[in-house]
Design a protein around this motif. Structure first.
Motif, short mmCIF file in Angstrom:
data_model
loop_
_atom_site.label_atom_id
_atom_site.label_comp_id
_atom_site.label_asym_id
_atom_site.label_seq_id
_atom_site.Cartn_x
_atom_site.Cartn_y
_atom_site.Cartn_z
N GLY A 279 15.21 31.99 26.95
CA GLY A 279 15.20 31.49 28.33
C GLY A 279 16.05 30.26 28.51
O GLY A 279 15.83 29.47 29.43
N MET A 281 20.18 29.73 28.55
CA MET A 281 21.40 30.55 28.44
C MET A 281 22.26 30.13 27.26
O MET A 281 22.75 30.99 26.51
CB MET A 281 22.21 30.46 29.73
CG MET A 281 23.41 31.37 29.72
SD MET A 281 24.46 31.12 31.18
CE MET A 281 25.45 32.62 31.09
N PHE A 295 23.56 39.78 25.80
CA PHE A 295 22.72 38.90 26.63
C PHE A 295 22.92 39.32 28.08
O PHE A 295 24.05 39.63 28.50
CB PHE A 295 23.14 37.43 26.46
CG PHE A 295 22.56 36.53 27.52
CD1 PHE A 295 23.30 36.19 28.66
CD2 PHE A 295 21.26 36.06 27.42
CE1 PHE A 295 22.75 35.40 29.67
CE2 PHE A 295 20.71 35.25 28.41
CZ PHE A 295 21.46 34.91 29.54
P1 P6P Z 1 14.27 33.15 33.51
C1 P6P Z 1 17.42 28.29 32.71
O1 P6P Z 1 16.60 27.96 33.81
C2 P6P Z 1 18.42 29.35 33.18
O2 P6P Z 1 19.21 28.86 34.20
C3 P6P Z 1 19.26 29.83 32.01
O3 P6P Z 1 19.52 28.84 31.08
C4 P6P Z 1 18.42 30.96 31.43
O4 P6P Z 1 19.21 31.96 30.81
C5 P6P Z 1 17.71 31.52 32.67
O5 P6P Z 1 17.70 30.49 33.66
C6 P6P Z 1 16.27 31.91 32.35
O6 P6P Z 1 15.74 32.45 33.55
O7 P6P Z 1 14.11 33.73 34.89
O8 P6P Z 1 14.31 34.21 32.43
O9 P6P Z 1 13.29 32.04 33.19
#
Ligand code: P6P
Length: 371
Positions: A279, A281, A295
């Protein structure tokens, strides 16, 4: 990559960039911008790694809502300021756009900093635009989970101002904002450099100057980034997929089917893929880049454009992945071809190993062209 000087692990980032400039791969302005990213991210690494020790000042909520409508963390604000100031001092940037700011801003030094001893005002000479997410995944910091900085650098040129069709609310903006916006709204294929810094077990700087992908590790004993991965190439196939399965029932149908098939081994490699998702990126992409696989933050019925931002998340990461021999698509098209019409525009993204992404793309093509 450049001459063999830059293939020797242990070479500092400073030396690497001087060599890149000496060989004409980058001009002195990019050299200066990369220098400021080097300095700023060393500070951010220290802040992130010592945050739990400085609870009150660095952890928790800022008590404000950012342009994304999200609770701003204290570190969101601090790291954004650190990066903006470092980039501003280069005097080489025309415009900056941040995940934490509503609109792009001119990188001209603010008035109080602009006046030199002799009273003359420093003019803003920048010919580059820097877009960045200062602390992506910041909600993970309080739990000590990996977070990162993502950046992209565009050339600010006249034609780029004509490239994008400016958004409808343009009438509400003043002249400066319009030119900053026009300089910023460029497709990923116009990027001249892009990268990320991962703040995790180690601090990893991974970037491309358009000549492959290179990785540096922060050696805190000397306070320098040293070359640890002279040339990063993503494996053409992986065995890991990385996405938030909680959204599964709302995903695009093609992506749903693809994930079901790689979970059961009903796919080209006959392998059952494993799921790894933190979670954050930068962490998920870094692992994908090194180990291979895929991913994704795909479109779903609630978010037809997915969640991740085109300008300062998806496009820089897509540039990196393509430079490392991988692919990055929305499902229907190449991410780097998409011309942004707004700074914080979202885009679905599926990136990773060439053969895995191409296999996933076949599910979309079947859906787009069901004959
Ligand atoms: P979810 C973190 O908030 C972000 O912007 C990215 O780093 C990450 O891949 C994504 O959102 C995670 O989102 O909805 O899976 O929590």
């Amino acid at each position: 990559n450049f001459s063999d000087v830059c293939d020797q692990t242990g070479v500092t980032l400073n030396r690497y960039m001087i060599e890149a400039n000496r060989q004409g791969v980058v001009d002195t302005d990019i050299l200066s911008v990369m220098n400021s990213i080097r300095e700023a991210t060393k500070v951010i690494s220290k802040l992130v790694n010592t945050a739990p020790l400085a609870q009150a000042e660095l952890l928790g909520l800022e008590g404000a809502i950012n342009v994304q409508g999200e609770d701003q963390k204290k570190l969101d604000v601090i790291t954004n300021d650190v990066l903006k100031k470092a980039l501003r001092y280069t005097g080489k940037l025309g415009t900056m756009a941040s995940e934490e700011e509503d609109m792009p801003v001119s990188a001209a030094l603010s008035l109080d900093l602009e006046t030199t001893a002799s009273g003359t005002v420093l003019s803003d000479t920048g010919k580059y635009v820097c877009v960045f997410d200062p602390l992506d995944g910041s909600s993970n910091v309080d739990a000590g989970i990996a977070v990162g900085t993502i950046f992209g650098i565009f050339k600010e040129s006249e034609e780029s101002n004509a490239v994008c069709d400016l958004p409808a609310n343009i009438k509400d903006l003043d002249g400066d904002q319009v030119s900053c916006l026009a300089a910023t709204l460029q497709p990923g294929k116009a990027l001249v450099a892009a990268g990320y810094v991962l703040y995790s077990c180690s601090t990893e700087l991974v970037f491309t100057l358009g000549r492959g992908v290179v990785g540096f590790t922060l050696d805190s004993s000397i306070g320098e980034y040293v070359l640890t991965r002279p040339s990063i190439e993503i494996p053409s196939r992986g065995k890991i997929y990385s996405c938030n399965e909680a959204n599964m029932e709302n995903w695009d149908e093609p992506f749903q089917q693809y994930i079901k098939d790689i979970q059961t081994g009903n796919c080209e490699t006959k392998n059952k893929y494993s799921l790894r998702y933190i979670g954050s990126m930068v962490g998920d992409v870094h692992r994908t880049l090194l180990y291979g696989g895929l991913f994704a933050y795909p479109a779903d019925t609630k978010n037809k454009d997915g969640k991740l931002r085109l300008l300062y998340e998806a496009a820089p990461m897509s540039f990196l992945l393509e430079q490392a021999g991988g692919l990055a698509i929305t499902g229907h098209s190449r991410v780097m071809d998409i011309p942004p019409v707004s700074v914080h525009q979202r885009v679905p993204i599926i990136l990773g190993s060439k053969d895995d992404v191409e296999e996933c793309k076949k599910y979309y093509e079947k859906c787009d062209d069901p004959k």
